[in-house]
Scaffold this motif. Structure first.
Motif, PDB file in Angstrom:
ATOM      1  N   GLU A  48       0.831  -1.197   0.000  1.00 33.11           N
ATOM      2  CA  GLU A  48       0.000   0.000   0.000  1.00 33.11           C
ATOM      3  C   GLU A  48       0.870   1.253   0.000  1.00 33.11           C
ATOM      4  OE1 GLU A  48      -2.407   0.335   3.571  1.00 33.11           O
ATOM      5  OE2 GLU A  48      -1.100  -1.082   4.605  1.00 33.11           O
ATOM      6  N   GLU A  49       0.268   2.334  -0.486  1.00 33.96           N
ATOM      7  CA  GLU A  49       0.969   3.608  -0.651  1.00 33.96           C
ATOM      8  C   GLU A  49       2.197   3.408  -1.539  1.00 33.96           C
ATOM      9  OE1 GLU A  49       1.296   6.138   2.907  1.00 33.96           O
ATOM     10  OE2 GLU A  49       0.109   4.594   3.933  1.00 33.96           O
ATOM     11  N   ILE A  50       1.920   2.976  -2.762  1.00 36.89           N
ATOM     12  CA  ILE A  50       2.953   2.689  -3.738  1.00 36.89           C
ATOM     13  C   ILE A  50       2.907   3.763  -4.828  1.00 36.89           C
ATOM     14  CG2 ILE A  50       3.913   0.957  -5.295  1.00 36.89           C
ATOM     15  CD1 ILE A  50       3.748   0.082  -2.337  1.00 36.89           C
ATOM     16  N   TYR A  51       4.069   4.290  -5.195  1.00 34.51           N
ATOM     17  CA  TYR A  51       4.154   5.371  -6.178  1.00 34.51           C
ATOM     18  C   TYR A  51       5.034   4.902  -7.339  1.00 34.51           C
ATOM     19  CZ  TYR A  51       2.375   7.839  -2.137  1.00 34.51           C
ATOM     20  OH  TYR A  51       1.603   8.214  -1.057  1.00 34.51           O
ATOM     21  N   ALA A  52       4.460   4.874  -8.526  1.00 35.06           N
ATOM     22  CA  ALA A  52       5.167   4.397  -9.714  1.00 35.06           C
ATOM     23  C   ALA A  52       5.276   5.537 -10.716  1.00 35.06           C
ATOM     24  CB  ALA A  52       4.422   3.220 -10.328  1.00 35.06           C
ATOM     25  N   ILE A  53       6.474   5.756 -11.227  1.00 39.89           N
ATOM     26  CA  ILE A  53       6.729   6.822 -12.184  1.00 39.89           C
ATOM     27  C   ILE A  53       7.514   6.232 -13.358  1.00 39.89           C
ATOM     28  CG2 ILE A  53       7.762   9.111 -12.528  1.00 39.89           C
ATOM     29  CD1 ILE A  53       7.770   9.317  -9.391  1.00 39.89           C
TER      30      ILE A  53
END
Length: 482
Positions: free
Chosen positions: A313-318
């Motif tokens: 959870e609270e995963i940020y993908a760029i």
């Protein structure tokens, strides 16, 4: 008055000198209370004894090989493992070293102005046997080069610092690998085997010859506050790869990689099936990834011991190839089940969801093609994606479909222009491609494929807390002045 002050100062100096001598006589370490500057850090356990790498002849000039100094320090400090344990401080400098082994009840502390430089000579990395759950090396059928920082059968080991750096100097290894000049598998940056109570935190890891962090056959593992950096065009520079591990947490970390940022594994085909040790009870929170050619979180492809109970959870993908990817194949056997992902935010992605049952790399021809994996109870919820090419490419195995897939409350904005370099014409036209899967969806945009029919549901996420999430770190001190 002056005579009192002078005698008092001399008394303090002599006290520190005597304590230092006593420590040196026992383990060639020093009482950190005699140091000028105290730095606090968080760890699963604090240590009674402290030594500097320079106490054992280390030289931080970036040229002198310090492998012998590391080995001598750790061998001496291991003598006080039962007397409160010890911490080895790597002070400011550039410390060239080959592979060395850690010990139990031990902390390796890397100062914020210290850089460990991995030797580029193959001779500085001993050859070790393949992992029993893999049956061979990952790069080649031969043995493996021991990792830069290595350990096996350890209890209570901490690798941490003030965001000090470990630089694997991997360029020469990448070149040899691409030119097929290696007969054995490249070293990793950090690998611990058959160990428990492990902490790896507050470090910058960069340019590993291959994977950066590889806890294997471990339990009670804490990986936090890491920055991992590798060129985005170099294969196999995975960030964090928990492999046949139980009760692991990954927190507050940032990875730029040419491969998977997190790859969850558990052995390869018949070797992993026989070894039979799953990765289970894995918790991932507040994690950021950039990986244009691979996944933010990959499950597999080596998953033949099983993967179960993963919570992210609270995963940020760029600018990454895929958000969550499940990779498996006929011959893998075992299972990937009880996977829960929520609150994931993605920007500039090729895929959001990607599952494949045709990831067909095998260690040798001895695998059993009838060993089919079970992929079930996969839950994704509360996600946002922008500038995405394909929302979902979900392909199970004919006769062995992936089941129990649930996707809810997901909104994805498709890219206005779809690149043609990696997708067929057919897939470019569709936001979803699904075969041999079964499940449901709810409040998902764009509308999923027919194999994920709409059903008013919130996909599951466990309400309980894993034991590793309840572990609270202690505040410890280390002296860096003399």
């Amino acid at each position: 008055m002056w005579s009192y002050v002078k005698s008092h100062v001399v008394g303090e100096f002599l006290a520190c000198f005597v304590v230092g001598l006593l420590c040196l006589n026992v383990v060639e370490s020093r009482d950190f209370n005699c140091r000028e500057e105290q730095i606090q850090y968080s760890a699963i356990n604090c240590r009674k004894h402290t030594a500097l790498l320079t106490d054992f002849g280390g030289k931080g000039d970036g040229k002198t090989l310090n492998t012998a100094a590391f080995k001598a320090a750790i061998a001496n400090l291991s003598k006080v493992a039962s007397d409160g344990g010890a911490q080895l401080v790597v002070p400011p400098g550039r410390w060239l070293t080959g592979s060395f082994d850690l010990t139990s009840h031990f902390t390796l502390y890397i100062h914020k102005d210290a850089v460990l430089l991995g030797s580029q000579a193959e001779s500085d990395y001993p050859l070790i046997d393949p992992l029993p759950s893999y049956g061979r090396g990952r790069d080649a059928p031969g043995k493996r080069f021991a990792s830069l920082i290595f350990g096996t059968n350890l209890t209570d080991v901490v690798i941490t610092g003030g965001n000090g750096t470990i630089d694997g100097q991997g360029a020469i290894w990448w070149k040899k690998f691409k030119e097929h000049k290696l007969k054995n598998t490249r070293p990793y940056l950090i690998e611990l085997l058959f160990s428990n109570q492990v902490q790896i935190s507050y470090l910058t890891l960069t340019n590993s010859p291959s994977w950066h962090v590889h806890p294997t056959y471990c339990s009670d593992v804490i990986i936090e506050n890491l920055t991992i950096l590798a060129p985005i065009d170099v294969p196999n520079t995975d960030g964090i790869n928990p492999d046949s591990c139980s009760n692991t947490r990954i927190r507050d970390s940032y990875v730029v990689s040419g491969d998977d940022c997190i790859a969850v594994k558990s052995g390869w085909d018949q070797y992993g099936i026989k070894f039979g040790m799953p990765t289970q009870h894995l918790s991932i929170k507040r994690f950021t990834c950039i990986s244009p050619d691979s996944a933010v979180i990959a499950l597999g492809s080596e998953m033949s011991g099983g993967i179960q109970d993963v919570r992210a959870e609270e995963i940020y993908a760029i600018n990454s190839q895929s958000g969550v990817r499940i990779k498996t194949a006929q011959g893998r056997g075992a299972y990937v089940k009880d996977i829960f992902v929520r609150n994931m935010y993605m920007n500039t992605m090729k895929y959001v969801f990607w599952m494949t049952g045709a990831y067909g790399s095998h260690p040798d021809p001895g695998y059993d093609p009838k060993a089919l994996p079970e992929i079930t109870n996969i839950n994704y919820r509360d996600m946002v994606g922008k500038n995405v090419t394909i929302v979902g490419d979900l392909s199970g195995i004919q006769g062995d479909p992936f089941t129990g897939i649930c996707i809810s409350n997901v909104t994805v904005e498709l890219a206005s222009k779809q690149p043609s370099v990696f997708l067929s014409e057919k897939k470019k036209k569709l936001p979803w491609n699904c075969t041999d899967i079964a499940g449901v969806s709810s409040r998902v945009t764009p509308t999923p494929c027919d194999l994920l029919p709409e059903k008013q549901v919130d996909c599951a996420f466990p309400a309980d807390v894993l034991p590793i999430d309840l572990v609270q770190l202690k505040t410890c001190s280390v002296g860096v002045g003399i």
